[in-house]
Every structure is written in structure tokens, then in C-alpha cells.
Design a protein around this motif. Structure first.
Motif, PDB file in Angstrom:
ATOM      1  N   VAL A 129       0.737  -1.025  -0.110  1.00  0.00           N
ATOM      2  CA  VAL A 129       0.038   0.067   0.036  1.00  0.00           C
ATOM      3  C   VAL A 129       0.821   1.322  -0.062  1.00  0.00           C
ATOM      4  O   VAL A 129       1.755   1.466   0.792  1.00  0.00           O
ATOM      5  N   PRO A 130       0.725   2.144  -0.815  1.00  0.00           N
ATOM      6  CA  PRO A 130       1.657   3.324  -1.109  1.00  0.00           C
ATOM      7  C   PRO A 130       1.017   4.374  -0.035  1.00  0.00           C
ATOM      8  O   PRO A 130      -0.114   4.281   0.144  1.00  0.00           O
ATOM      9  N   GLY A 131       1.975   5.252   0.605  1.00  0.00           N
ATOM     10  CA  GLY A 131       1.413   6.323   1.215  1.00  0.00           C
ATOM     11  C   GLY A 131       0.653   7.025   0.407  1.00  0.00           C
ATOM     12  O   GLY A 131       0.744   7.414  -0.522  1.00  0.00           O
ATOM     13  N   CYS A 132      -0.462   7.968   1.292  1.00  0.00           N
ATOM     14  CA  CYS A 132      -1.615   8.581   0.339  1.00  0.00           C
ATOM     15  C   CYS A 132      -0.847   9.901   0.090  1.00  0.00           C
ATOM     16  O   CYS A 132      -1.322  10.763  -0.881  1.00  0.00           O
ATOM     17  N   MET A 133       0.064  10.306   0.976  1.00  0.00           N
ATOM     18  CA  MET A 133       0.739  11.902   1.077  1.00  0.00           C
ATOM     19  C   MET A 133       1.481  12.239  -0.145  1.00  0.00           C
ATOM     20  O   MET A 133       1.226  13.308  -0.577  1.00  0.00           O
ATOM     21  N   GLY A 134       2.012  11.266  -0.910  1.00  0.00           N
ATOM     22  CA  GLY A 134       2.573  11.439  -2.143  1.00  0.00           C
ATOM     23  C   GLY A 134       1.698  12.051  -3.238  1.00  0.00           C
ATOM     24  O   GLY A 134       2.144  12.950  -3.852  1.00  0.00           O
ATOM     25  N   CYS A 135       0.369  11.642  -3.288  1.00  0.00           N
ATOM     26  CA  CYS A 135      -0.271  12.239  -4.182  1.00  0.00           C
ATOM     27  C   CYS A 135      -1.436  13.082  -3.532  1.00  0.00           C
ATOM     28  O   CYS A 135      -1.617  14.349  -3.918  1.00  0.00           O
ATOM     29  N   HIS A 136      -2.022  13.066  -2.502  1.00  0.00           N
ATOM     30  CA  HIS A 136      -3.009  13.731  -1.737  1.00  0.00           C
ATOM     31  C   HIS A 136      -2.383  14.903  -0.769  1.00  0.00           C
ATOM     32  O   HIS A 136      -3.153  15.755  -0.382  1.00  0.00           O
ATOM     33  N   GLN A 137      -1.135  14.851  -0.802  1.00  0.00           N
ATOM     34  CA  GLN A 137      -0.592  16.141  -0.360  1.00  0.00           C
ATOM     35  C   GLN A 137      -0.305  15.801   1.362  1.00  0.00           C
ATOM     36  O   GLN A 137      -1.092  15.094   2.027  1.00  0.00           O
ATOM     37  N   PRO A 138       0.678  16.573   2.026  1.00  0.00           N
ATOM     38  CA  PRO A 138       1.069  16.247   3.385  1.00  0.00           C
ATOM     39  C   PRO A 138      -0.255  16.465   4.407  1.00  0.00           C
ATOM     40  O   PRO A 138      -0.246  15.593   5.431  1.00  0.00           O
ATOM     41  N   ARG A 139      -0.985  17.321   4.297  1.00  0.00           N
ATOM     42  CA  ARG A 139      -2.027  17.470   5.182  1.00  0.00           C
ATOM     43  C   ARG A 139      -3.641  17.335   4.493  1.00  0.00           C
ATOM     44  O   ARG A 139      -4.576  17.676   4.598  1.00  0.00           O
ATOM     45  N   ALA A 140      -3.570  16.414   3.562  1.00  0.00           N
ATOM     46  CA  ALA A 140      -4.630  15.875   2.740  1.00  0.00           C
ATOM     47  C   ALA A 140      -5.428  17.112   2.002  1.00  0.00           C
ATOM     48  O   ALA A 140      -6.556  17.017   1.655  1.00  0.00           O
ATOM     49  N   GLN A 141      -4.607  18.073   1.794  1.00  0.00           N
ATOM     50  CA  GLN A 141      -5.320  19.327   1.178  1.00  0.00           C
ATOM     51  C   GLN A 141      -5.632  19.096  -0.474  1.00  0.00           C
ATOM     52  O   GLN A 141      -6.030  19.901  -1.035  1.00  0.00           O
TER      53      GLN A 141
END
Ligand code: HEC
Ligand code: HEC
Length: 200
Positions: A129-141
Motif C-alpha cells: 500500500v503506498p502512502g497517500c501523502m505523495g498524491c493527496h499532499q502532506p495534510r490531505a489538502q
């Protein structure tokens, strides 16, 4: 004639006589008369199964609305209202919701936040499972390419993750989200949904 069509006709007549109506006022009227029933005032839905739209990126909103209209994204609850707006209304509706201020989410189970943060940032190396941060940005913004997830209702997020996993939702280009979700357990999805709801 539907209510927003009447409004549009009035705006058009107004424009002929030199008033200065705008598409933005029209989109606000459409949102207030039709979409607000489910998506809340200013797109801040208070129903966990209905997504917040406030502060979402216009590019993403446009894509989703056009895909609901074309049938590429399907949902029984959205289906009956699809004849209340058309492709022409989409850019203004998207811009209107993008400009609304999002309310913070509500944390349901603080005990899941640490596990959720770990998945959000690093994913799960063992199961791919990849981290989400790489696409959705560090604070899910999010950004113009990837949707904002911060402050979203857990129930809605969880539903989308399961729909990507089962393939019920298949409008993610290149299967990006299906490839992420199919590797995740229900527990991981719950934890990450909780963590994203806690972000602003
Ligand atoms: C009867 C309730 C209802 C109404 C009215 C409604 N929606 Fe929705 N909307 C939903 C639900 C439920 C979903 C989630 C669909 C899913 O699970 O795929 C949704 C999803 C969306 C999404 C996708 C959000 C995302 O994060 O991917 C957008 C954009 C949207 N609606 C815009 C609108 C607009 C604009 C209107 C008014 C013209 C509207 N909706 C009216 C129930 C509603
Ligand atoms: C490689 C990039 C990428 C990664 C990594 C990624 N996502 Fe996504 N995600 C996307 C894209 C692109 C979309 C929009 C799909 C579409 O256009 O319908 C999306 C959409 C979503 C949505 C639907 C949002 C909505 O409003 O309906 C959720 C929820 C989501 N992602 C959660 C996650 C989670 C949780 C993770 C980490 C476990 C993750 N994503 C990792 C690219 C990514």
C-alpha cells in the motif's frame, strides 16, 4: 420550467437591460435550491454518507460532475438529480463549491489516529500500500491533480475506498485508486479515514 431555469431566464433578461448578473450567482442559486438538501449549506454536509464539497478543488469537482452526467461514475442517490443541471452548469458549480470554506471534520475514534497517520504517510510496505501523502499532499489538502480529503466524513471516505476496492467506482484514471484500495484491509481504511477527518 424548473426553478433554476426560471432564475436563469430572469438573469438573461436582466443582462439585456444592463444588470450585472453572473454565472457565479446562478451556481449559488442552483447549489442552494438543489444540492444543499444533501451537501449542506456551503457544501458542508452534516450527513456522514453525503460528501462535503466545500474547498474541494474545482478540477476534481468538474471531473466528477461530468462523469456523473456521462454515467462514468454512478450512484443511486445522485442519479435522480442529474437532470437538474447540465454540462454547461458544471464549471460554475465547481468554482462555487471550491470557493466555500470547509468546516473541520469530527474525530470519532481518537484511538485510530496514530495507525491512520502511519498509513497516510508511509502506507504498508509489506502489502504494497503506498502512502497517500505523495498524491493527496502532506495534510490531505490535495491540489489541482488530486482531490482534497481533509475533514471529509469518515463514512463517505470508507464507502469510496470500498467502492474502489470492489470496482463499483471505476472512474479513477489508470486505476490509481483501485490499485491502492485493493491492497488495504477494512481496519486500515477505517484508520486512514479517521486520520484524514482530523486534518484541516
Ligand atoms: C439526494 C441527495 C443529493 C443531492 C440532492 C445531490 N447530491 Fe451530490 N452526492 C450525493 C451522494 C450520496 C454522493 C456520493 C456518491 C457516491 O458515493 O459515489 C454525491 C456526490 C457528489 C459529488 C462527488 C464528490 C466527491 O468528493 O467525489 C459531487 C461533486 C456532487 N455530489 C455534487 C452535487 C451537486 C453540484 C448537486 C446539485 C446540483 C448535488 N450533488 C446534489 C447526494 C446528493
Ligand atoms: C498515485 C496517486 C494516489 C495515491 C498514492 C493515493 N491516491 Fe487517492 N486518489 C487519487 C486520484 C487521482 C483520485 C481521484 C480519482 C478520480 O478522478 O475519480 C483519488 C481519489 C481518492 C478518494 C476519493 C475522494 C472523493 O472525494 O471521492 C479517496 C477517498 C482517496 N483517494 C483516498 C486515498 C487514500 C486513503 C490513499 C492512501 C492509502 C490514497 N488515496 C492514495 C490518487 C492517489
Amino acid at each position: 420550467m424548473k426553478r433554476h431555469q426560471i432564475t436563469r431566464a430572469c438573469l438573461f433578461i436582466g443582462a439585456l437591460f444592463g444588470a450585472t448578473p453572473g454565472w457565479s450567482a446562478d451556481a449559488g442559486e442552483l447549489a442552494g435550491s438543489i444540492c444543499m438538501a444533501c451537501h449542506g449549506e456551503g457544501g458542508n454536509s452534516v450527513v456522514p454518507n453525503f460528501p462535503k464539497l466545500s474547498g474541494q478543488h474545482a478540477t476534481y469537482l468538474e471531473k466528477q460532475l461530468n462523469e456523473f452526467l456521462s454515467g462514468k461514475r454512478r450512484n443511486d442517490v445522485m442519479a435522480p438529480i442529474l437532470d437538474s443541471f447540465s454540462k454547461q452548469d458544471v464549471p460554475a458549480l465547481a468554482a462555487w463549491y471550491a470557493a466555500q470554506k470547509p468546516t473541520p471534520g469530527t474525530v470519532g475514534d481518537p484511538g485510530l489516529l496514530a495507525a491512520g497517520k502511519a498509513i497516510y504517510e508511509d502506507g504498508n510496505v509489506e502489502t504494497g500500500v503506498p502512502g497517500c501523502m505523495g498524491c493527496h499532499q502532506p495534510r490531505a489538502q490535495g491540489n489541482a491533480r488530486y482531490p482534497r480529503l481533509a475533514g471529509q466524513h469518515q463514512a463517505y471516505t470508507l464507502q469510496q475506498m470500498n467502492d474502489f476496492k470492489s470496482g463499483v467506482r471505476d472512474n479513477d484514471k489508470g486505476k490509481v485508486m483501485r490499485a491502492v484500495a485493493e491492497r488495504m484491509t477494512e481496519q486500515e481504511m477505517q484508520a486512514v479515514a479517521e486520520y484524514m477527518a482530523s486534518l484541516q
